[in-house]
Design a protein around this motif. Structure first.
Motif, PDB file in Angstrom:
ATOM      1  N   VAL A   1       0.779  -0.954  -0.191  1.00 43.75           N
ATOM      2  CA  VAL A   1       0.077   0.217   0.024  1.00 43.75           C
ATOM      3  C   VAL A   1       0.830   1.160   0.222  1.00 43.75           C
ATOM      4  CG1 VAL A   1      -1.735   1.185   1.375  1.00 43.75           C
ATOM      5  CG2 VAL A   1      -1.917  -1.316   1.215  1.00 43.75           C
ATOM      6  N   SER A   2       0.681   2.208  -0.853  1.00 42.87           N
ATOM      7  CA  SER A   2       1.317   3.420  -0.792  1.00 42.87           C
ATOM      8  C   SER A   2       1.442   4.062   0.380  1.00 42.87           C
ATOM      9  CB  SER A   2       0.891   4.377  -1.932  1.00 42.87           C
ATOM     10  OG  SER A   2      -0.156   4.981  -1.480  1.00 42.87           O
ATOM     11  N   PRO A   3       2.432   4.818   0.878  1.00 40.44           N
ATOM     12  CA  PRO A   3       2.744   5.520   2.114  1.00 40.44           C
ATOM     13  C   PRO A   3       1.691   6.564   2.318  1.00 40.44           C
ATOM     14  CG  PRO A   3       4.846   5.552   1.083  1.00 40.44           C
ATOM     15  CD  PRO A   3       3.683   4.677  -0.013  1.00 40.44           C
ATOM     16  N   ARG A   4       1.096   7.084   1.276  1.00 42.63           N
ATOM     17  CA  ARG A   4       0.044   8.052   1.370  1.00 42.63           C
ATOM     18  C   ARG A   4      -1.529   7.386   2.015  1.00 42.63           C
ATOM     19  NH1 ARG A   4      -3.693  11.401  -2.530  1.00 42.63           N
ATOM     20  NH2 ARG A   4      -4.185  13.298  -1.343  1.00 42.63           N
ATOM     21  N   VAL A   5      -1.640   6.200   1.311  1.00 42.46           N
ATOM     22  CA  VAL A   5      -2.820   5.399   1.717  1.00 42.46           C
ATOM     23  C   VAL A   5      -2.585   5.130   3.154  1.00 42.46           C
ATOM     24  CG1 VAL A   5      -4.272   3.176   1.309  1.00 42.46           C
ATOM     25  CG2 VAL A   5      -3.415   4.820  -0.607  1.00 42.46           C
ATOM     26  N   GLN A   6      -1.514   4.715   3.657  1.00 38.85           N
ATOM     27  CA  GLN A   6      -1.226   4.260   5.063  1.00 38.85           C
ATOM     28  C   GLN A   6      -1.461   5.622   5.779  1.00 38.85           C
ATOM     29  OE1 GLN A   6       2.749   2.957   4.596  1.00 38.85           O
ATOM     30  NE2 GLN A   6       1.967   0.464   4.787  1.00 38.85           N
ATOM     31  N   ARG A   7      -0.964   6.696   5.141  1.00 36.66           N
ATOM     32  CA  ARG A   7      -1.109   8.011   6.269  1.00 36.66           C
ATOM     33  C   ARG A   7      -2.563   8.223   6.432  1.00 36.66           C
ATOM     34  NH1 ARG A   7      -1.511  12.762   4.470  1.00 36.66           N
ATOM     35  NH2 ARG A   7      -0.608  12.369   2.597  1.00 36.66           N
ATOM     36  N   LEU A   8      -3.565   8.123   5.256  1.00 36.13           N
ATOM     37  CA  LEU A   8      -4.773   8.488   5.390  1.00 36.13           C
ATOM     38  C   LEU A   8      -5.529   7.492   6.237  1.00 36.13           C
ATOM     39  CD1 LEU A   8      -5.542   9.307   1.527  1.00 36.13           C
ATOM     40  CD2 LEU A   8      -5.502  10.777   3.440  1.00 36.13           C
ATOM     41  N   LEU A   9      -5.264   6.263   6.204  1.00 33.72           N
ATOM     42  CA  LEU A   9      -5.677   5.310   7.269  1.00 33.72           C
ATOM     43  C   LEU A   9      -5.389   5.700   8.757  1.00 33.72           C
ATOM     44  CD1 LEU A   9      -7.335   2.819   7.771  1.00 33.72           C
ATOM     45  CD2 LEU A   9      -5.076   1.554   7.438  1.00 33.72           C
ATOM     46  N   ALA A  10      -4.179   5.916   8.925  1.00 35.94           N
ATOM     47  CA  ALA A  10      -3.791   6.349  10.245  1.00 35.94           C
ATOM     48  C   ALA A  10      -4.501   7.739  10.685  1.00 35.94           C
ATOM     49  CB  ALA A  10      -2.361   6.616  10.470  1.00 35.94           C
ATOM     50  N   GLU A  11      -4.709   8.422  10.102  1.00 36.72           N
ATOM     51  CA  GLU A  11      -5.562   9.557  10.433  1.00 36.72           C
ATOM     52  C   GLU A  11      -6.957   9.395  10.489  1.00 36.72           C
ATOM     53  OE1 GLU A  11      -4.993  12.419   6.920  1.00 36.72           O
ATOM     54  OE2 GLU A  11      -2.825  12.781   7.425  1.00 36.72           O
ATOM     55  N   SER A  12      -7.468   8.465   9.560  1.00 39.40           N
ATOM     56  CA  SER A  12      -8.933   8.028   9.880  1.00 39.40           C
ATOM     57  C   SER A  12      -9.239   7.420  11.119  1.00 39.40           C
ATOM     58  CB  SER A  12      -9.302   7.120   8.667  1.00 39.40           C
ATOM     59  OG  SER A  12     -10.379   6.697   8.851  1.00 39.40           O
ATOM     60  N   ILE A  13      -8.135   6.381  11.369  1.00 39.01           N
ATOM     61  CA  ILE A  13      -8.413   5.807  12.703  1.00 39.01           C
ATOM     62  C   ILE A  13      -8.358   6.587  13.708  1.00 39.01           C
ATOM     63  CG2 ILE A  13      -7.299   4.008  14.140  1.00 39.01           C
ATOM     64  CD1 ILE A  13      -6.534   2.507  11.607  1.00 39.01           C
TER      65      ILE A  13
END
Length: 79
Positions: free
Chosen positions: A55-67
């Motif tokens: 998963v791209s780092p941007r998607v990982q960051r967005l997921l972490a922010e959502s959580i």
């Protein structure tokens, strides 16, 4: 990538090992590919790439922010 027969690989094993340090060596038996010999460094690179996140780092960051934003909802649901 060079190609060699299994018999030649057996007879010239030391040379084949040296060649594998420069590029992968395809080994054939009865005209079929049966193996590819690669250097230890190339093997480690392949292993590292296999275990790297897909998963791209941007998607990982967005997921972490959502959580983080919805933490209270997740905690309430977990009870």
């Amino acid at each position: 990538m060079s190609t060699i027969t299994a018999t030649d690989a057996k007879n010239r094993f030391g040379q084949v090992l040296e060649e594998a340090q420069r590029e992968p060596v395809r080994i054939q038996k009865s005209g079929r590919d049966v193996a590819v010999l690669v250097s230890a460094a190339e093997y480690q690179r392949l292993r590292d790439a296999e275990s790297a996140p897909r998963v791209s780092p941007r998607v990982q960051r967005l997921l972490a922010e959502s959580i983080e934003r919805r933490r209270s909802v997740y905690e309430a649901l977990a009870k």
